[in-house]
Design an enzyme around this catalytic site. Sequence first.
Site, PDB file in Angstrom:
ATOM      1  N   ILE A  54       0.898  -1.156   0.000  1.00  0.00           N
ATOM      2  CA  ILE A  54       0.000   0.000   0.000  1.00  0.00           C
ATOM      3  C   ILE A  54       0.937   1.206   0.000  1.00  0.00           C
ATOM      4  O   ILE A  54       1.886   1.264   0.774  1.00  0.00           O
ATOM      5  CB  ILE A  54      -0.958  -0.036   1.223  1.00  0.00           C
ATOM      6  CG1 ILE A  54      -1.814   1.235   1.336  1.00  0.00           C
ATOM      7  CG2 ILE A  54      -0.226  -0.249   2.532  1.00  0.00           C
ATOM      8  CD1 ILE A  54      -2.905   1.138   2.432  1.00  0.00           C
ATOM      9  N   SER A  55       0.704   2.152  -0.903  1.00  0.00           N
ATOM     10  CA  SER A  55       1.626   3.281  -1.058  1.00  0.00           C
ATOM     11  C   SER A  55       1.691   4.143   0.191  1.00  0.00           C
ATOM     12  O   SER A  55       0.746   4.215   0.978  1.00  0.00           O
ATOM     13  CB  SER A  55       1.195   4.159  -2.234  1.00  0.00           C
ATOM     14  OG  SER A  55       1.063   3.399  -3.406  1.00  0.00           O
ATOM     15  N   GLN A  56       2.823   4.832   0.330  1.00  0.00           N
ATOM     16  CA  GLN A  56       3.039   5.831   1.388  1.00  0.00           C
ATOM     17  C   GLN A  56       1.907   6.877   1.324  1.00  0.00           C
ATOM     18  O   GLN A  56       1.506   7.281   0.229  1.00  0.00           O
ATOM     19  CB  GLN A  56       4.384   6.463   1.037  1.00  0.00           C
ATOM     20  CG  GLN A  56       4.914   7.530   1.903  1.00  0.00           C
ATOM     21  CD  GLN A  56       6.146   8.156   1.232  1.00  0.00           C
ATOM     22  OE1 GLN A  56       6.522   7.774   0.125  1.00  0.00           O
ATOM     23  NE2 GLN A  56       6.749   9.091   1.901  1.00  0.00           N
TER      24      GLN A  56
END
Length: 201
Positions: A54-56
């Site tokens: 899951i992206s930053q």
Amino acid sequence: MEAMIRKQLIARGIKDTNVLNAIRKVKRELFVPENLQSEAYADKPLNIGYNQTISQPYIVAFMTEAASLSKNDKVLEIGTGSGYQSAILAEIVKEVFSVEIISSLVEQAKNKLSHLNYKNIQIKSGDGNQGWKEHAPYDAILVTAAPEQVPKALIDQLKKNGRLIIPVGTQNQNLIKYSFNENQELVKETLLPVRFVPMVS
Ligand code: SAH
């Protein structure tokens, strides 16, 4: 959550109040594995299994802002992953379509998002290199895995004032924004060096 929004997003230049409010509203801890919930608001991507992340939070906010969204928009996301970015988009726009190549992630994201009562998100299992033609054209397309080159189908599925936000490259990736000028010519802007998982081709 407010500290994250202040330190990681506003301090780095995220201004769009629709984006900030969407991030306030969607509980990120619901989209990360149980053992990582204490890190849900940390300034980094997190593993969601299947070698995916899951992206930053900053990158989610940056891409969403870069897409210049408004409330009647129809948006395509490539790489559903946890479903977090889909939920953020669904808070801002009218309709979200998302394509994910790993079918277990599709099932998990569908369950999560319907449990959270999102009625404006549709997810399908498939290869995002082809976009999702049935529902095209889109006001914006956000790609959350990095291809080596921009898939032509994605450009073809944009509306005439549409925007494509996409990380491109292998070792050195850049986040690129494609849009059209008043002569209907494609305009390319390099926004930010990034590091996404590779897009499977
Ligand atoms: N947007 C996601 C982050 C996804 S990580 C979130 O908010 O959690 C990137 C995702 O892209 C992974 O789930 C990966 O399986 C998917 N992906 C990789 N190649 C793909 C392809 N060709 N088509 C569709 N999805 C792909």
